[in-house]
Design a protein around this motif. Structure first.
Motif, PDB file in Angstrom:
ATOM      1  N   VAL A 326     -23.539 -45.860  29.793  1.00 45.57           N
ATOM      2  CA  VAL A 326     -23.235 -44.609  29.103  1.00 45.57           C
ATOM      3  C   VAL A 326     -21.845 -44.163  29.548  1.00 45.57           C
ATOM      4  N   MET A 327     -21.006 -43.839  28.574  1.00 43.58           N
ATOM      5  CA  MET A 327     -19.672 -43.317  28.859  1.00 43.58           C
ATOM      6  C   MET A 327     -19.727 -41.806  28.709  1.00 43.58           C
ATOM      7  N   ILE A 328     -19.563 -41.107  29.811  1.00 40.51           N
ATOM      8  CA  ILE A 328     -19.658 -39.655  29.757  1.00 40.51           C
ATOM      9  C   ILE A 328     -18.281 -39.033  29.579  1.00 40.51           C
ATOM     10  N   SER A 329     -18.240 -38.009  28.772  1.00 37.57           N
ATOM     11  CA  SER A 329     -17.066 -37.156  28.679  1.00 37.57           C
ATOM     12  C   SER A 329     -17.362 -35.943  29.547  1.00 37.57           C
ATOM     13  N   PRO A 330     -16.741 -35.848  30.731  1.00 37.38           N
ATOM     14  CA  PRO A 330     -17.062 -34.746  31.646  1.00 37.38           C
ATOM     15  C   PRO A 330     -16.364 -33.464  31.195  1.00 37.38           C
ATOM     16  N   ILE A 331     -17.118 -32.576  30.576  1.00 39.79           N
ATOM     17  CA  ILE A 331     -16.534 -31.426  29.889  1.00 39.79           C
ATOM     18  C   ILE A 331     -16.669 -30.133  30.684  1.00 39.79           C
ATOM     19  N   ALA A 332     -16.872 -30.235  31.987  1.00 39.43           N
ATOM     20  CA  ALA A 332     -17.038 -29.043  32.815  1.00 39.43           C
ATOM     21  C   ALA A 332     -15.763 -28.209  32.804  1.00 39.43           C
ATOM     22  N   GLY A 333     -15.902 -26.929  32.501  1.00 40.14           N
ATOM     23  CA  GLY A 333     -14.774 -26.016  32.530  1.00 40.14           C
ATOM     24  C   GLY A 333     -14.406 -25.619  33.946  1.00 40.14           C
ATOM     25  N   ALA A 334     -13.295 -24.909  34.070  1.00 40.10           N
ATOM     26  CA  ALA A 334     -12.784 -24.488  35.376  1.00 40.10           C
ATOM     27  C   ALA A 334     -12.960 -22.987  35.555  1.00 40.10           C
ATOM     28  N   TYR A 335     -13.023 -22.574  36.802  1.00 41.45           N
ATOM     29  CA  TYR A 335     -12.993 -21.151  37.144  1.00 41.45           C
ATOM     30  C   TYR A 335     -11.546 -20.732  37.384  1.00 41.45           C
ATOM     31  N   ASP A 336     -11.274 -19.443  37.234  1.00 40.86           N
ATOM     32  CA  ASP A 336      -9.916 -18.921  37.358  1.00 40.86           C
ATOM     33  C   ASP A 336      -9.233 -19.342  38.651  1.00 40.86           C
ATOM     34  N   ALA A 337      -9.957 -19.325  39.755  1.00 45.69           N
ATOM     35  CA  ALA A 337      -9.354 -19.532  41.066  1.00 45.69           C
ATOM     36  C   ALA A 337      -9.128 -21.006  41.410  1.00 45.69           C
ATOM     37  N   GLU A 338      -9.608 -21.908  40.587  1.00 52.04           N
ATOM     38  CA  GLU A 338      -9.478 -23.332  40.903  1.00 52.04           C
ATOM     39  C   GLU A 338      -8.060 -23.826  40.650  1.00 52.04           C
ATOM     40  N   PRO A 339      -7.559 -24.765  41.469  1.00 57.98           N
ATOM     41  CA  PRO A 339      -6.168 -25.224  41.337  1.00 57.98           C
ATOM     42  C   PRO A 339      -5.891 -25.844  39.982  1.00 57.98           C
ATOM     43  N   MET A 340      -4.648 -25.668  39.510  1.00 55.82           N
ATOM     44  CA  MET A 340      -4.262 -26.156  38.193  1.00 55.82           C
ATOM     45  C   MET A 340      -4.118 -27.670  38.142  1.00 55.82           C
ATOM     46  N   ASP A 341      -3.797 -28.303  39.258  1.00 55.89           N
ATOM     47  CA  ASP A 341      -3.552 -29.754  39.248  1.00 55.89           C
ATOM     48  C   ASP A 341      -4.770 -30.550  39.684  1.00 55.89           C
ATOM     49  N   ALA A 342      -5.946 -29.949  39.577  1.00 54.95           N
ATOM     50  CA  ALA A 342      -7.192 -30.637  39.913  1.00 54.95           C
ATOM     51  C   ALA A 342      -8.261 -30.242  38.908  1.00 54.95           C
ATOM     52  N   ALA A 343      -9.251 -31.104  38.748  1.00 57.19           N
ATOM     53  CA  ALA A 343     -10.361 -30.841  37.827  1.00 57.19           C
ATOM     54  C   ALA A 343     -11.639 -30.765  38.664  1.00 57.19           C
ATOM     55  N   ILE A 344     -11.849 -29.631  39.296  1.00 61.19           N
ATOM     56  CA  ILE A 344     -12.962 -29.480  40.256  1.00 61.19           C
ATOM     57  C   ILE A 344     -14.298 -29.722  39.574  1.00 61.19           C
ATOM     58  N   GLY A 345     -14.537 -29.056  38.463  1.00 61.59           N
ATOM     59  CA  GLY A 345     -15.827 -29.198  37.793  1.00 61.59           C
ATOM     60  C   GLY A 345     -16.051 -30.586  37.236  1.00 61.59           C
ATOM     61  N   ARG A 346     -15.018 -31.217  36.706  1.00 60.39           N
ATOM     62  CA  ARG A 346     -15.168 -32.565  36.150  1.00 60.39           C
ATOM     63  C   ARG A 346     -15.360 -33.593  37.264  1.00 60.39           C
ATOM     64  N   THR A 347     -14.628 -33.418  38.366  1.00 61.20           N
ATOM     65  CA  THR A 347     -14.824 -34.309  39.517  1.00 61.20           C
ATOM     66  C   THR A 347     -16.229 -34.162  40.075  1.00 61.20           C
ATOM     67  N   GLN A 348     -16.680 -32.936  40.200  1.00 63.71           N
ATOM     68  CA  GLN A 348     -18.030 -32.659  40.679  1.00 63.71           C
ATOM     69  C   GLN A 348     -19.079 -33.307  39.781  1.00 63.71           C
ATOM     70  N   THR A 349     -18.846 -33.284  38.474  1.00 67.33           N
ATOM     71  CA  THR A 349     -19.770 -33.918  37.529  1.00 67.33           C
ATOM     72  C   THR A 349     -19.918 -35.404  37.841  1.00 67.33           C
ATOM     73  N   LEU A 350     -18.795 -36.100  38.008  1.00 64.34           N
ATOM     74  CA  LEU A 350     -18.854 -37.533  38.308  1.00 64.34           C
ATOM     75  C   LEU A 350     -19.539 -37.791  39.632  1.00 64.34           C
ATOM     76  N   GLU A 351     -19.192 -37.021  40.641  1.00 67.48           N
ATOM     77  CA  GLU A 351     -19.730 -37.253  41.981  1.00 67.48           C
ATOM     78  C   GLU A 351     -21.233 -37.041  42.035  1.00 67.48           C
ATOM     79  N   LEU A 352     -21.696 -35.969  41.417  1.00 67.46           N
ATOM     80  CA  LEU A 352     -23.128 -35.657  41.485  1.00 67.46           C
ATOM     81  C   LEU A 352     -23.978 -36.651  40.692  1.00 67.46           C
ATOM     82  N   ILE A 353     -23.503 -37.053  39.518  1.00 67.01           N
ATOM     83  CA  ILE A 353     -24.263 -38.029  38.728  1.00 67.01           C
ATOM     84  C   ILE A 353     -24.267 -39.376  39.416  1.00 67.01           C
TER      85      ILE A 353
END
Length: 359
Positions: A326-353
């Motif tokens: 399965v090819m996932i499109s990690p579509i997790a949005g970001a919170y205001d305080a999260e850094p602009m040059d990182a994808a915290i929610g999308r990275t978290q999606t990959l790591e947890l799955i």
């Protein structure tokens, strides 16, 4: 005696990533690309099979305009994962240019390149017209011919042009290839499934965009498949939108910006950069009943929850349709305080799955 259905075998499932390089409010293209390349490195480290970039144009929330450029950058930052396009929208480009780009990619990352090809425009009619100012190469009706051309051009043997007056002219996408990118056909219709089957090519149904017609497309592809020099038996996998977080509540919140983006697309509202979670929550009153219905409808086909819940649901989804990837499109949005040059929610999606699947 218990009659519970056994849990799906999660260890048999491979995961891949489809990336649109999302651009959130206040984020520059450079920051969005940096976040996506870091995500590719994470996918490589975690054991994902592929990392593909989509082709979309003139969208404030999407920076994946040039899959081969992004795939080259991802290849330079990874060591194992396959990189490529999901896909190149072929009617926008000369087949020879696409073949040359991906032959160069194959030379940069031998044995790690996928060339996913689609025939949708990837944008609105105005941009499509600008992209297709190249004459007959942009003729959608010649899509099958151009797919065949590319498959031949990227091979070490190359292709031969035959003149009506007699004689041939040899053409190679690169002068001394030792391998070739793997060509995949992508689509969301019966047409693409049947074309992939007739050419004996691997096929991917764009389930992340629209799940309608999935079962029919897979059945057409598998039953009509003709073995070829490329492939001896049908080969396919599924795409899916996914958000995983430590709690189901956080996952739902991170899915909201993408739900609202889908509603904007389908109600012809002005497109904007991807909202943050806070912006999406604050804008709930902006949408009417139709937009709310579209959001709810889109959400029903997504995989959103804790890592364990999403992993289990993806495994069952793959088993239902007889695929091992399965090819996932990690579509997790970001919170205001999260850094602009990182994808915290999308990275978290990959790591947890990945952790839940034991990759």
């Amino acid at each position: 005696m218990s009659t519970a259905t056994p849990a799906p075998d999660q260890s048999a499932l491979s995961l891949s990533v489809l990336d649109l390089v999302p651009v959130r409010t206040g984020q520059t293209s450079a920051q969005a690309v940096a976040a996506s390349l870091a995500l590719a490195a994470t996918a490589d480290r975690l054991g994902f099979r592929r990392f593909w970039f989509a082709e979309h144009h003139n969208m404030p929330a999407v920076a994946s305009t040039t899959p081969p450029v992004l795939a080259a950058a991802a290849a330079a930052r990874t060591t194992r994962i396959r990189v490529g396009s999901g896909g190149v929208m072929l009617p926008n480009h000369s087949p020879l240019v696409v073949a040359e780009q991906f032959a160069a990619l194959e030379a940069l990352a031998p044995g790690r390149v996928d060339l996913g090809i689609g025939r949708a425009p990837g944008s609105d009619p105005v941009i499509t017209q600008m992209l297709r100012q190249s004459g007959t190469t942009s003729d959608v009706e010649r899509f099958p011919e151009h797919v065949r051309d590319i498959a031949a051009l990227v091979s070490p043997e190359g292709a031969s042009l035959r003149f009506t007056s007699g004689g041939t002219y040899d053409v190679h996408a690169t002068p001394a290839a030792t391998g070739a990118p793997e060509v995949w056909l992508l689509g969301s219709s019966d047409y693409s499934a049947q074309l992939a089957a007739s050419f004996g090519l691997p096929y991917v149904f764009a389930n992340h965009f629209s799940g309608q017609g999935l079962e029919r497309a897979l059945d057409l592809y598998r039953t009509q498949f003709q073995p070829s020099e490329h492939l001896s038996a049908p080969r396919t996998f599924l795409t899916a939108n996914a958000v995983a977080a430590p709690t189901a509540e956080e996952a739902e919140a991170r899915s909201l910006p993408n739900q609202r983006m889908m509603a904007r697309l389908r109600t012809n509202k002005p497109l904007v950069p991807a909202e943050t979670v806070e912006q999406a929550l604050a804008g709930a009153a902006d949408f009417d009943g139709l937009a709310t219905e579209i959001m709810a409808s889109a959400r029903t086909g997504w995989f959103v929850g804790t890592g364990a819940d999403v992993a289990s649901a993806l495994t069952a989804f793959a088993a239902k349709h007889g695929v091992d990837e399965v090819m996932i499109s990690p579509i997790a949005g970001a919170y205001d305080a999260e850094p602009m040059d990182a994808a915290i929610g999308r990275t978290q999606t990959l790591e947890l799955i990945a952790a839940a699947l034991g990759l």
